[in-house]
Every structure is written in structure tokens, then in C-alpha cells.
Design a protein around this motif. Structure first.
Motif, PDB file in Angstrom:
ATOM      1  N   UNK A  20      49.475  10.957  10.929  1.00 42.80           N
ATOM      2  CA  UNK A  20      49.424  11.408   9.532  1.00 42.80           C
ATOM      3  C   UNK A  20      48.340  10.661   8.754  1.00 42.80           C
ATOM      4  N   UNK A  21      48.184   9.374   8.998  1.00 42.90           N
ATOM      5  CA  UNK A  21      47.137   8.607   8.319  1.00 42.90           C
ATOM      6  C   UNK A  21      45.746   9.059   8.761  1.00 42.90           C
ATOM      7  N   UNK A  22      45.594   9.378  10.028  1.00 44.40           N
ATOM      8  CA  UNK A  22      44.323   9.901  10.517  1.00 44.40           C
ATOM      9  C   UNK A  22      43.977  11.212   9.830  1.00 44.40           C
ATOM     10  N   UNK A  23      44.957  12.104   9.727  1.00 44.10           N
ATOM     11  CA  UNK A  23      44.713  13.389   9.062  1.00 44.10           C
ATOM     12  C   UNK A  23      44.425  13.203   7.576  1.00 44.10           C
ATOM     13  N   UNK A  24      45.114  12.255   6.933  1.00 43.57           N
ATOM     14  CA  UNK A  24      44.833  11.947   5.531  1.00 43.57           C
ATOM     15  C   UNK A  24      43.408  11.451   5.362  1.00 43.57           C
ATOM     16  N   UNK A  26      40.876  12.143   7.284  1.00 44.40           N
ATOM     17  CA  UNK A  26      39.976  13.285   7.467  1.00 44.40           C
ATOM     18  C   UNK A  26      39.838  14.094   6.177  1.00 44.40           C
ATOM     19  N   UNK A  27      40.940  14.294   5.494  1.00 45.38           N
ATOM     20  CA  UNK A  27      40.898  15.055   4.248  1.00 45.38           C
ATOM     21  C   UNK A  27      40.153  14.284   3.160  1.00 45.38           C
ATOM     22  N   UNK A  28      40.426  12.982   3.048  1.00 47.32           N
ATOM     23  CA  UNK A  28      39.821  12.199   1.976  1.00 47.32           C
ATOM     24  C   UNK A  28      38.324  11.976   2.184  1.00 47.32           C
ATOM     25  N   UNK A  29      37.854  12.005   3.429  1.00 48.06           N
ATOM     26  CA  UNK A  29      36.429  11.843   3.703  1.00 48.06           C
ATOM     27  C   UNK A  29      35.749  13.175   3.983  1.00 48.06           C
ATOM     28  N   UNK A  30      36.367  14.256   3.566  1.00 41.62           N
ATOM     29  CA  UNK A  30      35.811  15.590   3.730  1.00 41.62           C
ATOM     30  C   UNK A  30      34.626  15.770   2.767  1.00 41.62           C
ATOM     31  N   UNK A  31      33.510  16.344   3.228  1.00 42.62           N
ATOM     32  CA  UNK A  31      32.324  16.457   2.369  1.00 42.62           C
ATOM     33  C   UNK A  31      32.544  17.135   1.010  1.00 42.62           C
TER      34      UNK A  31
END
Length: 79
Positions: A20-24, A26-31
Motif C-alpha cells: 500500500x505504501x508503494x502504491x501511495x 506511485x500516486x504521489x510521485x505521478x507526473x
């Protein structure tokens, strides 16, 4: 064979938290989200993009540390 499985290294709950932290992250560092902070705005004279990047990075590391710390308490310590 006794039918017992060896314990999972991080426990089921700990592994789920890490995913879940990995997916979070990914979302927070999304361009598109980074582009929102790429505007020429400043916070206390500092550009907002580096503050956002390092703030999120620090928060993710802290949350991973908490998830790993909980591993010992949530897991089954019986051998």
C-alpha cells in the motif's frame, strides 16, 4: 511433514502495508501531481516542487519505518 508453513518474513499485514505504501508513493510521485507543484510558487522563499518532493519522500520513509516496526508486534513470534 506437519503441514505447517514457515512464517512469512514480514507477516501478511506487514506485506500488505508495504504494498500500500508503494502504491501511495506511485500516486504521489505521478507526473500530473508533480506538475501541480511545478508552478512558480514559493513557500518561505523556496520553490514548492523540491519542498513537495522531499516532504513526500520523508513521509514515505517514515511510514515504511513505522510499518516495519509494527511487523514485530503484529507477527506471530512463536517459532
Amino acid at each position: 511433514m506437519s503441514g505447517r508453513r514457515p512464517p512469512e518474513p514480514y507477516g501478511r499485514a506487514g506485506g500488505d502495508r508495504l504494498i500500500a505504501l508503494f502504491l501511495l508513493a506511485l500516486v504521489l510521485f505521478n507526473p500530473p501531481l508533480l506538475a501541480a507543484f511545478g508552478a512558480p510558487a514559493t513557500l518561505f522563499g523556496w520553490p514548492s516542487l523540491p519542498i513537495y518532493i522531499f516532504g513526500v519522500w520523508l513521509a514515505i520513509i517514515a511510514l515504511i519505518a513505522l510499518a516495519m516496526e509494527r511487523k514485530g508486534r503484529d507477527g506471530d513470534d512463536r517459532g
